[in-house]
Structures are given as C-alpha cells and as structure tokens.
Design a protein around this motif. Structure first.
Motif, short mmCIF file in Angstrom:
data_model
loop_
_atom_site.label_atom_id
_atom_site.label_comp_id
_atom_site.label_asym_id
_atom_site.label_seq_id
_atom_site.Cartn_x
_atom_site.Cartn_y
_atom_site.Cartn_z
N ALA A 233 -10.10 39.04 25.96
CA ALA A 233 -10.79 39.57 24.68
C ALA A 233 -10.66 38.44 23.45
CB ALA A 233 -10.58 40.65 24.22
N ASN A 234 -11.94 37.75 23.24
CA ASN A 234 -11.78 36.87 22.00
C ASN A 234 -11.65 37.87 20.75
OD1 ASN A 234 -14.30 37.85 21.59
ND2 ASN A 234 -15.35 35.86 22.21
N ARG A 235 -11.45 36.81 19.53
CA ARG A 235 -11.23 37.90 18.31
C ARG A 235 -12.37 38.82 17.97
NH1 ARG A 235 -7.44 35.39 15.32
NH2 ARG A 235 -6.66 33.41 16.28
N ARG A 236 -13.63 38.46 18.40
CA ARG A 236 -14.81 39.48 17.97
C ARG A 236 -14.67 40.63 19.07
NH1 ARG A 236 -20.59 37.46 19.14
NH2 ARG A 236 -20.05 38.91 20.83
N SER A 237 -14.48 40.53 20.28
CA SER A 237 -14.35 41.53 21.26
C SER A 237 -13.39 42.42 20.73
CB SER A 237 -14.08 41.10 22.64
OG SER A 237 -14.99 40.15 23.19
N VAL A 238 -11.94 41.96 20.56
CA VAL A 238 -10.88 42.58 19.97
C VAL A 238 -11.31 43.52 18.75
CG1 VAL A 238 -8.77 42.71 18.94
CG2 VAL A 238 -9.14 41.02 20.82
N HIS B 124 -14.14 46.19 20.31
CA HIS B 124 -13.74 47.21 21.22
C HIS B 124 -12.21 47.87 20.98
CE1 HIS B 124 -17.32 46.15 23.53
NE2 HIS B 124 -17.02 44.90 23.36
N ILE B 125 -11.55 47.00 20.42
CA ILE B 125 -10.16 47.52 20.14
C ILE B 125 -9.97 48.36 18.79
CG2 ILE B 125 -7.72 47.19 20.33
CD1 ILE B 125 -9.53 46.86 23.18
N ALA C 1 -11.02 48.46 33.32
CA ALA C 1 -12.34 47.78 33.56
C ALA C 1 -12.64 46.92 32.32
CB ALA C 1 -13.56 48.78 33.44
N PHE C 2 -11.97 47.00 31.24
CA PHE C 2 -12.23 46.12 30.04
C PHE C 2 -12.20 44.81 30.18
CE2 PHE C 2 -10.82 44.37 25.83
CZ PHE C 2 -11.97 44.37 25.39
N ALA D 257 1.41 49.70 25.39
CA ALA D 257 0.17 48.91 24.69
C ALA D 257 -1.03 49.33 25.28
CB ALA D 257 0.24 47.55 24.62
N LEU D 258 -1.25 50.48 25.84
CA LEU D 258 -2.56 50.77 26.47
C LEU D 258 -3.55 51.36 25.16
CD1 LEU D 258 -1.57 53.36 29.15
CD2 LEU D 258 -2.28 50.82 29.49
N TRP D 259 -4.93 51.30 25.37
CA TRP D 259 -5.83 51.25 24.33
C TRP D 259 -6.02 52.88 24.48
CZ3 TRP D 259 -7.82 47.21 27.62
CH2 TRP D 259 -7.19 45.92 27.21
#
Ligand SMILES: Nc1ncnc2c1ncn2[C@@H]1O[C@H](COP(=O)(O)OP(=O)(O)O)[C@@H](O)[C@H]1O
Ligand SMILES: [Mg+2]
Lengths: 288, 347
Positions: free
Chosen positions: A196-201, A204-205, B97-98, B85-87
């Motif tokens: 994941a790049n910064r934007r995806s992080v 999505h996170i 799948a992420f 560190a799971l989401w």
C-alpha cells in the motif's frame, strides 16, 4: 447465592447510588431542562388581548415567513457548513502530520495548532481585524510593495468563517489526534509491507479507524459554530447575521424577548438534530 | 531463487549505533536466525531489509537487485511483526486479500490464493472471522498468512511468537519451519531466545551492540562459540576470569593445564562438561548446593574466592553441601581479547 441476597444487596445500594447522581441530575434539570421547557412554553402560550394566555404558533409562523429571519437562518447554516468543510481537511492534515512526524518542527506545529484555544474570541476578533481589516497589516504590507489593497473579509460572511475556523482548529485537531493515536505504527507498516502506498494506507487503514473521531469532531464544531456569538457579532455583516447576534439584537435592541426566545428554540432544535445524527452514527459504528 | 545480500550496512539513530557495518549473505531457501539480547540491533537490521528504516550506509541486494533505496511497498519482502498488527476493521479474508487487491488481481484468483494460504497455516474456514475473535496463536498465523499470500522473495519475522506462551511458541515454531522448508522461502527470523534459534535455524547470527559476534550453524555456535559473549549467551556456561602462567590457567586455587602463552584469559566450560571429584586433600572448591532434576542433577560449586560454577552430574546422591571437591573439565575453551585461543575436548 439465594436470590433474596442479591435483591437485598441491590436494594441496599440504591440510596447511595441515587444520592451520588442526584446533584448533577438536579443541576441539569434546573439549569438546562427546565429553561428549555419554560422557553418552549413561553413561545407557545402567548398573551391575548383579554389579558390571559392562549396556545398559538404565531411567533414560529412569523419566523418561517419572515424573509429576514430566514436569511439569518440560511447564513448560519451556510457558515456552519463552510466552516466544517474547511476545518475537516485542514485539521485532518495537521493531525496526520502531528501523528507521523517527530522532532522539533512537529512540536512547534502542535503548539501553533493548539494556540487558538488560549486566545479569547474577542481578542481573536480584534486581531483578525487588525490583520485582515481595512488598512490592516496585510494592506500595509501590500501597499509598501505597491500592490492594491485586499478585498477585506471583515464585515462579510467570510469574516466569521475565518475566525470560526481558526478558533475551532485546536479542538478538532485534538479529537482527530486522539483517534489517530489508536492506529498503531505496526498496522500501518504492515500495510506498506503488502504494497500500500501512502494514499492507500490513508483510505483503507487509517480512515476506517478514525471515522468515529471525525464524527465527534464534526459534531463538536458544528454545534459550537451554529450557536456562536462573539466572532459573528464582531466580524460578520450587519445583515444577514448569524443566529447568535440575531437573538441578542432581537432581545436587547428590539426589546422583543418572545421573538428572541423563538429564535433560540429554533436554534436549539437544529442543534438537537445534529446531536441525534451524531449519536446515531456513533452507535451504528459501534455495532459494525 | 532468492538470495539476500547485506553489505557493510550501518544504521545510526543520533548518537546510537544500532547496526554497525553488518555483513551477511542468506542463500536461497535458507533460514537464518538473528539472535541477540534486546537492543542489539536485530529489529533495526530487519526493518532496513523490509524498507522501514533507511540504512545510514551500506547496500542491500535481493537477487542482485539493489533495494536499499526502494520504499517498503515496492520491495519483494514480507514482514511479520511482533504484535501481529492485523487490521482490526477487516475480517481474516480481507486482511489477506488487501495486498492482492492492491495488485489488481482478479477476484477468483484472490479468493483461490487466500483460501490456499489459510489452508496452509491451518486456518481453513476462518475467512469470515474478525481478528478479535481469534486466539493469539491464530492471529499470528493470520499475520504469517498475510505475508505468505503475496509470495515474497524474502520472509522477515521479528520475534513473531514473543507474546505467546511457551507451549504454543514451540508448536508455531515447528509449523513455521515446516512451511518454510515446503515453500523453500528465504527467511530471516529475529529472536532473543536461544532455544528458538537453535531449533529453527540453518545458520545463526549472534548479534551484540549492532555487531556480529558469530555466524555459524547452530551446532557450531553451541559447541564452538567464537567469543566469550556467545559462550555465555547460548546455553548455560561457566565463565571463569583468570590468568595463564607457565602453561596453566589459574583462578583462586583452581588450576588447569592449557597450552597457551602467559597472560589474562577466560576459561569457558559447560556444566555438562565439568566433571567433579571428591578431593583427597583441601580441594580447589566445595559443593554449595545440589539440585536434583531426576534425570540429572546440578551441583552449585563455590571456588575459593566465592565465584560460583555449575556442574551437571548424573547422580545427586553422591554430593553433599560443604563437600571439598576438585574440578576436571572435559571440554573447554580459553578466550583472550574476545577470541578463542584454545579449545579442548577430551570426550
Ligand atoms: N527509531 C529509533 N530511534 C532511536 N533509537 C532507536 C530506534 N530504533 C531502535 N533504536 C535503538 O537502536 C538500538 C537497537 O534497537 P533494536 O534494533 O530495536 O534492537 P533489538 O531488536 O535487537 O532489541 C537500541 O539501542 C535502540 O534503542
Ligand atoms: Mg526487536
């Protein structure tokens, strides 16, 4: 343990518990609940020509048919919306920076972001006038290099927007920052690790984890801005004006308490609506 | 085919030298353990390989390709962190799948790969669970699966089982070893537990203060520790500070013939290689305490100046506290200036 024991014990605890919550509940009833009901009553039970009182929605009919009142309500909603639209991206950027940067610069940024909390609104208002007002610092600076004066936001709807945004940055940043604190470094690194790049992080996170904080922050600021007084009073235009100054002027200058209370009740209803929206979305998020 | 090559890699945090000119080549399919006490730079080194720290100097290559300046999301490495560190806002399936979704794989393929890997880590059918509905061991398995599903060239594990209990740790350790050998994946495993390293590794890198003390297969690290530090860190070891004079090591009445030049020296003897005999006269030492473990016993020995040693004996009943004894090391090493200058094994 026999059931009677439990009941007995529970019964023994009731008076102490009640005593503990009684003072705050009583205070809330006396200072908040009762005034609300009395205000609503006073706007609905109007004096009639015979000297008695009768049920009437005349003051509300007046408010919702009077274009001046409606304009004031509209400018209040507009200001609140615009402020929220500015606050969220600004404060989210600051909070993200503070969460992930370290070192001296971050400490200074944090100080700067929190600083407005310690500045009383009235001081802030005059400071903004000195800087952005006619012949203010910005004008003087522009003038000294031979540029034309700015179109000052002072006494336009943008005046209160600038003031309110600045004034609400600290609380918004602090709430968002506390939400970001719950996102662990390792969970972010794990996301980078899987590509994941910064934007995806962020999308999505981080974002899914701080939606509650965003809701809390927005509700706090929206409620505060909707009923703001000092900043719109000093920085805003005379007409249309926000509900805060509008109520004050109706009450003091026009000496019309019933209409002022009607305006207050309407303002209160909007705030209650925001409140309900907030509580419901937080509850929904909890469940998910 | 994935070879990891680390050349002269250093990392400093302000004035702290976390890793100093580190060199290591990990062969294709090899499992190397980084072993060292806490603060020895193991995590920092692993994080530089994963891309989470930038090296202050040196080079890292994977299959000959320089990765030193590549951000973590573009490196062919997969990392398993100490806390899983799971989401937590995603279920197990979406956690796995992420990374595949980010690579824009077709849905069927994602489903197929996720299910295959869940099966491999023994969690088939757990896809719809939320992470908080899993036990600690299952969470770590998911974390491992999340890395494996992307088929990384290099697998990095940073004390992945440190927070689990002993029993579970041993089981997961075996599972990781099996999986790693089956997949033939080049792996770097950080641990501060010697058992873990001895059980898992093809080779062990013993680290101390950001430097390498020894790089060898487990049996070599155990049998022939390169430095007194390694000797003391791996297994239990008696280290006696003394001096060599005229071909004999001396310490407080205890002497042992060693063929080395005169000078200060450290004598290292494992408890199982330190035989004791009842002394005819005064003796070099005496028995301080006897602890019976059934299959064997440990005798705590006190030398003339109060220094304590341990000896492993087959029968506890032969020894009593206060008994005067002599020491007869069967296998030992002599260290001077941090290197072994003599080893003896009279097995
Ligand atoms: N981000 C950091 N900032 C400053 N010092 C750090 C940082 N990370 C690690 N260190 C220091 O580097 C040294 C090695 O740490 P680390 O690699 O975590 O050791 P280990 O994993 O072997 O316990 C320690 O002294 C630690 O304090
Ligand atoms: Mg570590």
């Amino acid at each position: 343990m026999p059931a009677s024991d439990i009941v007995g014990r529970a019964r023994g605890r009731v008076p102490t518990g009640l005593l503990l919550v009684a003072p705050p509940v009583a205070l809330v009833c006396w200072m908040i609940i009762w005034p609300i009901f009395s205000a609503i009553a006073r706007t609905l039970w109007l004096p009639d020509p015979e000297g008695g009182r009768q049920l009437s929605v005349a003051t509300y009919t007046f408010f919702f048919t009077d274009s001046y009142s409606l304009n004031n309500l509209a400018i209040t909603l507009w200001t609140t919306g615009v402020c929220a639209a500015f606050l969220l991206p600004i404060c989210l950027s600051i909070a993200l920076y503070l969460r992930f940067a370290d070192g001296k610069l971050a400490a200074y940024v944090q100080g700067l972001a929190i600083f407005p909390m310690f500045v009383p609104s009235i001081i802030l208002s005059y400071a903004l006038i000195r800087v952005l007002g006619p012949n203010g610092t910005v004008d003087l600076l522009l003038n000294s290099v031979g540029l034309p004066k700015i179109n000052t936001p002072y006494l336009t709807p943008w005046g209160p927007v600038i003031g309110l945004v600045w004034d609400n940055i600290p609380i918004t940043v602090l709430i968002l920052l506390s939400g970001l604190g719950a996102v662990s470094d390792q969970s972010i690194e794990a996301a980078r690790d899987v590509g994941a790049n910064r934007r995806s992080v962020f999308w999505h996170i981080i974002l899914p984890r701080i939606t509650n904080s965003i809701l809390v922050a927005i509700s706090f600021t929206v409620l505060g801005i909707f009923s703001a007084f000092t900043l719109p009073y000093v920085l805003g235009p005379a007409a249309p004006e926000m509900m805060g100054p509008f109520m004050q002027r109706t009450f003091r200058d026009l000496n019309d308490p019933t209409t002022a209370i009607t305006q207050a009740v309407i303002t209160f209803c909007f705030c209650i609506a925001f409140g309900i929206f907030y509580v419901r979305s937080v509850a929904k998020n909890r469940k998910a | 085919m994935a070879v990891l090559d680390i050349r002269d890699v250093s990392k400093t945090f302000g004035s702290v030298h976390a890793v100093q000119r580190f060199n290591l080549t990990v062969a294709d399919g090899e499992l190397v353990c980084l072993l060292g006490p806490s603060g020895s730079g193991k995590s920092t080194l692993l994080r530089m390989i994963g891309g989470f720290e930038t090296a202050s100097g040196g080079q890292i290559t994977i299959d000959g390709e320089h990765v030193t300046r590549i951000p973590p999301e573009k490196r062919p490495t997969g990392m398993v962190f100490q806390s899983h560190a799971l989401w937590t806002h995603m279920n197990v399936f979406r956690n796995l799948a992420f990374g595949l979704k980010l690579r824009r794989l077709p849905r069927d393929e994602i489903r197929r790969r996720v299910e295959a890997v869940l099966d491999q880590v023994g969690l088939a059918g757990y896809g719809q669970r939320m992470t908080h509905q899993l036990s600690g061991g299952q969470q770590q398995r998911v974390a491992l699966a999340r890395s494996l599903v992307l088929e990384p060239k290099i697998l990095l594990l940073d004390e992945p089982f440190a927070s689990l209990d002993q029993h579970l740790r041993e089981r997961l350790r075996e599972e990781v070893r099996d999986l790693q050998q089956r997949l033939g994946i080049t792996t770097l495993f950080v641990t501060h537990g010697q058992d873990e390293a001895l059980a898992l590794a093809d080779r062990i890198v013993v680290m101390r203060d950001g430097r390498t003390e020894q790089i060898d297969p487990p049996d070599m690290v155990y049998r022939a520790p390169a430095t007194p530090f390694v000797a003391g860190f791996i297994g239990s070891m008696n280290l006696i500070d003394g001096a060599v004079q005229n071909g004999a090591f001396h310490h407080a009445g205890f002497t042992l013939a060693v063929p080395v030049a005169d000078g200060p020296a450290i004598l290292a003897v494992r408890p199982e290689a330190l035989d004791i005999v009842q002394a005819s006269a005064a003796g070099a030492a005496h028995v301080h305490r006897v602890t019976d473990f059934g299959a064997h016993a440990i005798v705590d020995i006190e030398l003339g100046d109060g220094v304590r040693l341990k000896s492993q004996v087959p029968d506890a009943r032969l020894w009593k506290a206060g008994m005067a004894i002599d020491l007869q090391p069967r296998a030992f090493a002599v260290y001077r200036d941090d290197v072994a200058i003599h080893r003896a094994d009279r097995a």
